[in-house]
Scaffold this active site. Structure first.
Site, PDB file in Angstrom:
ATOM      1  N   VAL A  36     -17.191   3.933  -4.096  1.00  0.00           N
ATOM      2  CA  VAL A  36     -17.826   2.624  -3.871  1.00  0.00           C
ATOM      3  C   VAL A  36     -19.237   2.800  -3.310  1.00  0.00           C
ATOM      4  O   VAL A  36     -20.184   2.167  -3.780  1.00  0.00           O
ATOM      5  CB  VAL A  36     -16.997   1.747  -2.909  1.00  0.00           C
ATOM      6  CG1 VAL A  36     -17.655   0.391  -2.732  1.00  0.00           C
ATOM      7  CG2 VAL A  36     -15.576   1.573  -3.413  1.00  0.00           C
ATOM      8  N   GLY A  74     -20.624   6.767   3.976  1.00  0.00           N
ATOM      9  CA  GLY A  74     -19.696   7.184   2.915  1.00  0.00           C
ATOM     10  C   GLY A  74     -20.238   6.817   1.548  1.00  0.00           C
ATOM     11  O   GLY A  74     -20.359   5.636   1.215  1.00  0.00           O
ATOM     12  N   LYS A  76       0.851  -1.196   0.000  1.00  0.00           N
ATOM     13  CA  LYS A  76       0.000   0.000   0.000  1.00  0.00           C
ATOM     14  C   LYS A  76       0.880   1.236   0.000  1.00  0.00           C
ATOM     15  O   LYS A  76       1.986   1.225   0.556  1.00  0.00           O
ATOM     16  CB  LYS A  76      -0.877   0.014   1.264  1.00  0.00           C
ATOM     17  CG  LYS A  76      -2.096   0.884   1.139  1.00  0.00           C
ATOM     18  CD  LYS A  76      -3.216   0.194   0.391  1.00  0.00           C
ATOM     19  CE  LYS A  76      -4.417   1.083   0.206  1.00  0.00           C
ATOM     20  NZ  LYS A  76      -5.529   0.377  -0.421  1.00  0.00           N
ATOM     21  N   GLY A 112     -18.944   7.820  -1.511  1.00  0.00           N
ATOM     22  CA  GLY A 112     -17.953   8.204  -2.512  1.00  0.00           C
ATOM     23  C   GLY A 112     -18.003   7.215  -3.670  1.00  0.00           C
ATOM     24  O   GLY A 112     -19.086   6.754  -4.053  1.00  0.00           O
ATOM     25  N   TYR A 150     -21.420   5.135  -3.584  1.00  0.00           N
ATOM     26  CA  TYR A 150     -22.420   5.561  -4.573  1.00  0.00           C
ATOM     27  C   TYR A 150     -22.869   4.360  -5.421  1.00  0.00           C
ATOM     28  O   TYR A 150     -24.065   4.128  -5.621  1.00  0.00           O
ATOM     29  CB  TYR A 150     -21.848   6.670  -5.470  1.00  0.00           C
ATOM     30  CG  TYR A 150     -22.753   6.976  -6.651  1.00  0.00           C
ATOM     31  CD1 TYR A 150     -23.858   7.809  -6.494  1.00  0.00           C
ATOM     32  CD2 TYR A 150     -22.517   6.393  -7.900  1.00  0.00           C
ATOM     33  CE1 TYR A 150     -24.713   8.055  -7.556  1.00  0.00           C
ATOM     34  CE2 TYR A 150     -23.365   6.639  -8.966  1.00  0.00           C
ATOM     35  CZ  TYR A 150     -24.462   7.467  -8.799  1.00  0.00           C
ATOM     36  OH  TYR A 150     -25.305   7.700  -9.845  1.00  0.00           O
TER      37      TYR A 150
HETATM   38  P1  NAD Z   1     -13.884   7.690  -1.681  1.00  0.00           P
HETATM   39  O1  NAD Z   1     -12.865   8.631  -1.152  1.00  0.00           O
HETATM   40  O2  NAD Z   1     -14.377   7.857  -3.062  1.00  0.00           O
HETATM   41  O3  NAD Z   1     -15.165   7.692  -0.714  1.00  0.00           O
HETATM   42  C1  NAD Z   1     -15.106   7.731   0.659  1.00  0.00           C
HETATM   43  C2  NAD Z   1     -16.217   8.660   1.131  1.00  0.00           C
HETATM   44  O4  NAD Z   1     -16.310   8.590   2.558  1.00  0.00           O
HETATM   45  C3  NAD Z   1     -15.982  10.121   0.773  1.00  0.00           C
HETATM   46  O5  NAD Z   1     -17.092  10.615   0.062  1.00  0.00           O
HETATM   47  C4  NAD Z   1     -15.800  10.811   2.127  1.00  0.00           C
HETATM   48  O6  NAD Z   1     -16.328  12.126   2.157  1.00  0.00           O
HETATM   49  C5  NAD Z   1     -16.577   9.888   3.039  1.00  0.00           C
HETATM   50  N1  NAD Z   1     -16.173   9.942   4.448  1.00  0.00           N
HETATM   51  C6  NAD Z   1     -14.950  10.065   4.995  1.00  0.00           C
HETATM   52  N2  NAD Z   1     -15.016  10.030   6.333  1.00  0.00           N
HETATM   53  C7  NAD Z   1     -16.319   9.880   6.643  1.00  0.00           C
HETATM   54  C8  NAD Z   1     -17.037   9.770   7.860  1.00  0.00           C
HETATM   55  N3  NAD Z   1     -16.426   9.815   9.049  1.00  0.00           N
HETATM   56  N4  NAD Z   1     -18.373   9.598   7.804  1.00  0.00           N
HETATM   57  C9  NAD Z   1     -19.009   9.538   6.615  1.00  0.00           C
HETATM   58  N5  NAD Z   1     -18.392   9.649   5.439  1.00  0.00           N
HETATM   59  C10 NAD Z   1     -17.069   9.824   5.445  1.00  0.00           C
HETATM   60  O7  NAD Z   1     -13.289   6.224  -1.437  1.00  0.00           O
HETATM   61  P2  NAD Z   1     -13.799   4.844  -2.074  1.00  0.00           P
HETATM   62  O8  NAD Z   1     -12.922   4.494  -3.201  1.00  0.00           O
HETATM   63  O9  NAD Z   1     -15.266   4.887  -2.250  1.00  0.00           O
HETATM   64  O10 NAD Z   1     -13.441   3.826  -0.893  1.00  0.00           O
HETATM   65  C11 NAD Z   1     -14.234   3.732   0.263  1.00  0.00           C
HETATM   66  C12 NAD Z   1     -13.634   2.684   1.205  1.00  0.00           C
HETATM   67  O11 NAD Z   1     -13.594   1.420   0.551  1.00  0.00           O
HETATM   68  C13 NAD Z   1     -12.178   2.960   1.627  1.00  0.00           C
HETATM   69  O12 NAD Z   1     -11.971   2.468   2.949  1.00  0.00           O
HETATM   70  C14 NAD Z   1     -11.359   2.150   0.655  1.00  0.00           C
HETATM   71  O13 NAD Z   1     -10.092   1.804   1.178  1.00  0.00           O
HETATM   72  C15 NAD Z   1     -12.251   0.928   0.520  1.00  0.00           C
HETATM   73  N6  NAD Z   1     -12.057   0.200  -0.739  1.00  0.00           N
HETATM   74  C16 NAD Z   1     -12.236   0.834  -1.931  1.00  0.00           C
HETATM   75  C17 NAD Z   1     -12.067   0.103  -3.107  1.00  0.00           C
HETATM   76  C18 NAD Z   1     -12.301   0.739  -4.460  1.00  0.00           C
HETATM   77  O14 NAD Z   1     -12.449  -0.003  -5.451  1.00  0.00           O
HETATM   78  N7  NAD Z   1     -12.354   2.057  -4.565  1.00  0.00           N
HETATM   79  C19 NAD Z   1     -11.703  -1.249  -3.060  1.00  0.00           C
HETATM   80  C20 NAD Z   1     -11.548  -1.864  -1.819  1.00  0.00           C
HETATM   81  C21 NAD Z   1     -11.726  -1.124  -0.653  1.00  0.00           C
END
Ligand code: NAD
Length: 351
Positions: free
Chosen positions: A179, A175, A79, A177, A181
């Site tokens: 994922v 959250g 990472k 974001g 959404y």
């Molecule tokens: P992202 O940054 O697009 O979305 C995260 C969202 O969480 C943001 O909109 C942010 O404003 C919100 N957020 C942050 N702190 C918060 C809180 N305390 N309360 C409510 N909302 C809060 O990230 P993502 O890519 O959607 O990933 C989300 C999670 O899933 C992360 O932990 C990431 O490591 C994990 N993940 C993502 C993927 C992927 O394909 N993107 C794959 C595996 C794991």
């Protein structure tokens, strides 16, 4: 402090990078390369201090090793984290990070994570080939991750409610974001009701308008009446304080490192809440990128992602059979595959 932490997390290597011109401060942690080169996204976050950033990198890298292992992929775990505020994310900073990744010459492959989107990954790619999640076929991995989470939720629902039909169930998503959404979109199609929260109001507004989600505050999300709590923001949100508030029967979401400490997985188990181990249920994006590296189509990738339902079902079954929390079963299965491979490699070296 650094070597102690490396030992605690069983990490092979950690590297620090500072770029004078752009101000980049980044850490890359390589947890384990027994199964193959280390894969893991880059997270950009405004960490309070260096130790917090280091621990995050080490924890996330370990999770990646287990994620790849339990998903049956021949890759290791790593990472990258960048210590920066979102407004400090410039082309120069991302390109410097690309050069940092390049120094590993393929021993580390990176992509998107919190704070890093497809456009950012494409900028890093100007400096290194070792960036995934930017192709036309797979591109942004988050829809694959979200689909895997839906599959995992179905396995949990089948166990708790006797059916994988999600229609009529209520899911609270923390959250919305990338994922979160996509998860809301799929769950809405499946007929589930949605309750959401996010720090960014424009994101919750969108989910509310498009899918009729009810919006609650950041604090309320833990105690709302729901069937499933889906953490899709940051880690450590399952802890002493939040477990006491949960009214759900299932915790299943995309966030990495959801359990603040292992004992919180045990607490969920004792409270009768099914927990889908995070690195098993959120492996969809990694699986899709891996499949693409093996020249599969996005459709074939999606099929492979759907195996998550069976994997979660199997972990729950073993958990019930052995009277052990699900996270322990998952850790055992993931670590065992790495250990067996290492033994095999050592034996063939000696021969
Ligand atoms: P992202 O940054 O697009 O979305 C995260 C969202 O969480 C943001 O909109 C942010 O404003 C919100 N957020 C942050 N702190 C918060 C809180 N305390 N309360 C409510 N909302 C809060 O990230 P993502 O890519 O959607 O990933 C989300 C999670 O899933 C992360 O932990 C990431 O490591 C994990 N993940 C993502 C993927 C992927 O394909 N993107 C794959 C595996 C794991």
């Amino acid at each position: 402090m650094i070597f102690e932490n490396l030992e605690d997390y069983g990490c092979e290597e950690v590297a620090f990078f500072y770029d004078k011109g752009s101000g980049l401060k980044a850490i890359i942690a390589i947890h384990d390369t027994t199964l193959g080169p280390a894969w893991g996204g880059t997270r950009l976050w405004s960490y309070h201090n260096e130790e917090e950033a280091l621990i995050d990198a080490l924890r996330l890298a370990k999770g990646m090793s287990r994620k790849a292992s339990i998903s049956g992929l021949d890759v290791g775990g790593g990472k990258a984290v960048i210590m920066a505020k979102p407004e400090q994310k410039t082309e120069a900073l991302l390109r410097a990070h690309g050069r940092f990744v390049e120094t590993f010459k393929g021993r580390f492959l990176t992509g998107e994570d919190v704070g890093i989107g497809v456009e950012d990954a494409m900028i890093m790619h100007k400096e290194t080939d070792y960036v995934a999640g930017i192709s036309k076929e797979v591109g942004d991995p988050s829809p694959f991750t979200a689909h895997g989470v839906v599959c995992g939720i179905k396995a949990c629902a089948k166990d708790v409610y006797g059916s994988s039909n999600l229609s009529g169930l209520t899911v609270a998503i923390q959250g919305v974001g990338h994922v979160g959404y996509n998860l809301a979109k799929e769950l809405h199609k499946e007929g589930a009701g949605l309750i959401v929260t996010d720090m960014r109001e424009e994101l919750t507004r969108r989910v509310s308008q498009e899918f009729g989600a009810k919006v609650v505050t950041l604090e309320e999300i833990y105690s709302v009446d729901c069937d499933i709590f889906a953490p899709c923001a940051l880690g450590a949100i399952i802890n002493d304080e939040t477990i006491a508030k949960l009214k759900c029967k299932i915790v299943a979401g995309a966030a990495n490192n959801q359990l603040k400490e292992n004992r919180h997985g045990k607490m969920l188990y004792e409270k009768g809440i099914r927990y889908a181990p995070d690195y098993v249920i959120n492996a969809g994006g990694l699986i899709a990128i891996y499949m693409e590296s093996k020249h599969s189509t996005a459709e074939e990738g999606m099929k492979k992602v759907e195996e998550i339902e069976e994997k979660i079902w199997r972990i729950i079954s073993v958990s019930k059979e052995h009277n052990e929390p699900t996270y322990e079963i998952a850790n055992r299965l993931a670590d065992e595959r790495i250990r067996n491979k290492r033994r095999e490699q050592e034996t063939s070296k000696k021969a």
